[in-house]
Design a protein around this motif. Structure first.
Motif, PDB file in Angstrom:
ATOM      1  N   PHE A  34      -4.763  -4.643  -7.541  1.00  0.00           N
ATOM      2  CA  PHE A  34      -5.496  -4.627  -6.404  1.00  0.00           C
ATOM      3  C   PHE A  34      -6.260  -3.280  -6.480  1.00  0.00           C
ATOM      4  CE2 PHE A  34      -3.794  -8.298  -3.936  1.00  0.00           C
ATOM      5  CZ  PHE A  34      -2.216  -8.337  -4.692  1.00  0.00           C
ATOM      6  N   TYR A  36      -8.486  -0.734  -4.011  1.00  0.00           N
ATOM      7  CA  TYR A  36      -8.599  -0.275  -2.690  1.00  0.00           C
ATOM      8  C   TYR A  36      -9.726   0.920  -2.693  1.00  0.00           C
ATOM      9  CZ  TYR A  36      -4.791  -2.872  -1.266  1.00  0.00           C
ATOM     10  OH  TYR A  36      -3.773  -4.008  -1.017  1.00  0.00           O
ATOM     11  N   GLN A  42     -10.935   6.426   7.586  1.00  0.00           N
ATOM     12  CA  GLN A  42     -10.771   5.135   7.638  1.00  0.00           C
ATOM     13  C   GLN A  42      -9.777   4.348   6.919  1.00  0.00           C
ATOM     14  OE1 GLN A  42     -14.350   2.817   6.668  1.00  0.00           O
ATOM     15  NE2 GLN A  42     -15.610   4.564   7.643  1.00  0.00           N
ATOM     16  N   SER A  43      -9.273   3.523   6.925  1.00  0.00           N
ATOM     17  CA  SER A  43      -8.274   2.642   6.416  1.00  0.00           C
ATOM     18  C   SER A  43      -8.476   2.330   5.039  1.00  0.00           C
ATOM     19  CB  SER A  43      -7.779   1.462   7.166  1.00  0.00           C
ATOM     20  OG  SER A  43      -6.773   0.560   6.707  1.00  0.00           O
ATOM     21  N   LEU A  44      -7.230   1.973   4.198  1.00  0.00           N
ATOM     22  CA  LEU A  44      -7.651   1.224   3.002  1.00  0.00           C
ATOM     23  C   LEU A  44      -8.170   0.103   3.175  1.00  0.00           C
ATOM     24  CD1 LEU A  44      -4.082   2.163   1.361  1.00  0.00           C
ATOM     25  CD2 LEU A  44      -6.220   3.331   0.858  1.00  0.00           C
ATOM     26  N   LEU A  46      -9.388  -3.211   0.918  1.00  0.00           N
ATOM     27  CA  LEU A  46      -9.487  -4.007  -0.279  1.00  0.00           C
ATOM     28  C   LEU A  46     -10.879  -4.455  -0.878  1.00  0.00           C
ATOM     29  CD1 LEU A  46      -7.448  -5.512  -2.453  1.00  0.00           C
ATOM     30  CD2 LEU A  46      -7.791  -7.635  -1.084  1.00  0.00           C
ATOM     31  N   ILE A  93      -8.006   3.647  -4.824  1.00  0.00           N
ATOM     32  CA  ILE A  93      -6.486   3.582  -5.256  1.00  0.00           C
ATOM     33  C   ILE A  93      -6.257   2.105  -5.653  1.00  0.00           C
ATOM     34  CG2 ILE A  93      -5.828   3.094  -2.711  1.00  0.00           C
ATOM     35  CD1 ILE A  93      -3.430   4.883  -3.216  1.00  0.00           C
ATOM     36  N   GLN A 110       3.650  -4.466  -3.191  1.00  0.00           N
ATOM     37  CA  GLN A 110       2.717  -3.807  -3.856  1.00  0.00           C
ATOM     38  C   GLN A 110       3.024  -2.313  -4.173  1.00  0.00           C
ATOM     39  OE1 GLN A 110      -1.294  -4.308  -2.754  1.00  0.00           O
ATOM     40  NE2 GLN A 110      -1.177  -6.396  -2.148  1.00  0.00           N
ATOM     41  N   PHE A 112       1.941   1.428  -5.477  1.00  0.00           N
ATOM     42  CA  PHE A 112       0.659   1.990  -5.178  1.00  0.00           C
ATOM     43  C   PHE A 112       0.525   3.023  -6.349  1.00  0.00           C
ATOM     44  CE2 PHE A 112      -1.855   0.337  -1.935  1.00  0.00           C
ATOM     45  CZ  PHE A 112      -1.121  -0.482  -1.478  1.00  0.00           C
ATOM     46  N   GLY A 113      -0.618   3.335  -6.974  1.00  0.00           N
ATOM     47  CA  GLY A 113      -0.909   4.485  -7.758  1.00  0.00           C
ATOM     48  C   GLY A 113      -1.068   5.749  -6.815  1.00  0.00           C
TER      49      GLY A 113
ATOM     50  N   HIS B  34       4.454  -5.079   5.938  1.00  0.00           N
ATOM     51  CA  HIS B  34       4.803  -3.880   5.152  1.00  0.00           C
ATOM     52  C   HIS B  34       4.585  -2.643   5.904  1.00  0.00           C
ATOM     53  CE1 HIS B  34       4.492  -6.066   0.909  1.00  0.00           C
ATOM     54  NE2 HIS B  34       4.782  -6.936   1.959  1.00  0.00           N
ATOM     55  N   TYR B  36       4.491   1.470   4.978  1.00  0.00           N
ATOM     56  CA  TYR B  36       4.335   2.619   3.774  1.00  0.00           C
ATOM     57  C   TYR B  36       4.541   4.050   4.406  1.00  0.00           C
ATOM     58  CZ  TYR B  36       2.926  -1.489   0.535  1.00  0.00           C
ATOM     59  OH  TYR B  36       2.798  -2.592  -0.193  1.00  0.00           O
ATOM     60  N   TRP B  38       2.819   7.642   3.321  1.00  0.00           N
ATOM     61  CA  TRP B  38       1.902   8.205   2.273  1.00  0.00           C
ATOM     62  C   TRP B  38       1.863   9.658   2.517  1.00  0.00           C
ATOM     63  CZ3 TRP B  38      -3.792   6.307   1.691  1.00  0.00           C
ATOM     64  CH2 TRP B  38      -4.254   6.810   0.504  1.00  0.00           C
ATOM     65  N   PRO B  44       1.586   5.956  -1.948  1.00  0.00           N
ATOM     66  CA  PRO B  44       2.083   5.416  -0.834  1.00  0.00           C
ATOM     67  C   PRO B  44       3.680   4.649  -1.342  1.00  0.00           C
ATOM     68  CG  PRO B  44      -0.321   4.493  -0.905  1.00  0.00           C
ATOM     69  CD  PRO B  44       0.134   5.390  -2.006  1.00  0.00           C
ATOM     70  N   MET B  99      -2.528 -10.822  -0.002  1.00  0.00           N
ATOM     71  CA  MET B  99      -3.515  -9.791   0.040  1.00  0.00           C
ATOM     72  C   MET B  99      -2.998  -8.933   1.339  1.00  0.00           C
ATOM     73  SD  MET B  99      -7.598 -10.068   1.241  1.00  0.00           S
ATOM     74  CE  MET B  99      -7.480  -9.929   2.907  1.00  0.00           C
ATOM     75  N   LEU B 100      -2.909  -7.509   1.196  1.00  0.00           N
ATOM     76  CA  LEU B 100      -2.571  -6.805   2.339  1.00  0.00           C
ATOM     77  C   LEU B 100      -3.822  -6.269   3.152  1.00  0.00           C
ATOM     78  CD1 LEU B 100      -0.054  -4.372   0.455  1.00  0.00           C
ATOM     79  CD2 LEU B 100       0.584  -6.175   2.074  1.00  0.00           C
ATOM     80  N   PHE B 102      -4.649  -3.395   5.935  1.00  0.00           N
ATOM     81  CA  PHE B 102      -3.907  -2.258   6.401  1.00  0.00           C
ATOM     82  C   PHE B 102      -4.439  -1.993   7.613  1.00  0.00           C
ATOM     83  CE2 PHE B 102      -1.245  -0.445   3.100  1.00  0.00           C
ATOM     84  CZ  PHE B 102      -1.864  -1.320   1.845  1.00  0.00           C
ATOM     85  N   GLY B 103      -3.658  -1.320   8.514  1.00  0.00           N
ATOM     86  CA  GLY B 103      -4.222  -0.624   9.584  1.00  0.00           C
ATOM     87  C   GLY B 103      -4.371   0.689   9.160  1.00  0.00           C
ATOM     88  N   GLY B 104      -5.031   1.598  10.274  1.00  0.00           N
ATOM     89  CA  GLY B 104      -5.674   2.969  10.088  1.00  0.00           C
ATOM     90  C   GLY B 104      -4.681   3.859   9.750  1.00  0.00           C
TER      91      GLY B 104
END
Lengths: 121, 112
Positions: A34, A36, A42-44, A46, A93, A110, A112-113, B34, B36, B38, B44, B99-100, B102-104
């Motif tokens: 994936f 992002y 702001q949020s991640l 996709l 990311i 998932q 993450f890198g 989920h 995470y 970070w 993350p 598919m995830l 995400f929240g902020g």
């Protein structure tokens, strides 16, 4: 286990050039990767989902001709930002999810890198 | 567009304080949530994958609860330490796929 690397971690390029970002799963096979993007505060979000050996699925509003994704193997996906412009400056990311059945790896989880900071001048 | 929200956006606490923050998500078509952590300049790190209503999971001083009927999850940190300073993200997975969304995030800063 479940380490994902991303390269480069930081890149500055001139407007009009193309930039390639690599995402690698180091110790597991990733069925799906994936990509992002995160704008400041702001949020991640996709951008696209890629499965090994097939075309990526892009989210609404993401230009597939601008953000070229290649997932040639179970351990490598690349994102190429073509003809980059300042508005493409962002944090990119990747994450990877494993094929089912690999021990100690959770399906649907998932990994993450560390991300790539792109600045286009 | 799925609405996944986290509150507060940021939080400053003193070392030793306990704290908690919220993730709200759609209560329909729920598959998993989920959490995470970070840290700056790192990847993350997955904390919890929560799937069942009423789930409570714990990892050291960090725990999380899940209410799928009302669409929220709480993350608790007991006795915060400076190394807990990070952004905590929740991500929702619906029945449609893996598919995830995400929240902020909640940015936690723990002062020594």
């Amino acid at each position: 286990g479940a380490v994902v690397s991303q390269h480069p971690s930081w890149v500055i390029c001139k407007s009009g050039t193309s930039v390639k970002i690599e995402c690698r799963s180091l110790d597991f096979q990733a069925t799906t990767m994936f990509w992002y993007r995160q704008f400041p505060k702001q949020s991640l979000m996709l951008m696209a989902t890629s499965n090994e050996g097939s075309k990526a699925t892009y989210e609404q509003g993401v230009e597939k001709d601008k953000f070229l994704i290649n997932h040639a193997s179970l351990t490598l996906s690349t994102l190429t930002v073509t003809s980059a412009h300042p508005e493409d400056s962002s944090f990119y990311i990747c994450s990877a999810s494993a094929t089912a059945g690999q021990s100690s790896i959770s399906y649907y989880e998932q990994y993450f890198g560390p991300g790539t900071r792109l600045t286009v001048t | 567009i799925l609405n996944v929200e986290q509150s507060p956006q940021s939080l400053h606490v003193q070392e030793g304080d306990s704290t908690n923050f919220t993730c709200s998500f759609p209560s329909s078509n729920f598959y998993a949530l989920h959490w995470y952590r970070w840290e700056t300049a790192k990847s993350p790190e997955a904390l919890f994958v929560m799937t069942l209503n009423g789930d409570e999971k714990k990892k050291g001083r960090i725990s999380a609860t899940l209410n799928t009927k009302e669409g929220y999850s709480y993350l608790y940190i007991k006795g915060s330490q400076p190394e807990d300073s990070a952004t905590y993200l929740c991500a929702f997975i619906g029945n449609a796929g893996n598919m995830l969304t995400f929240g902020g995030g909640t940015r936690l800063m723990v002062k020594p």
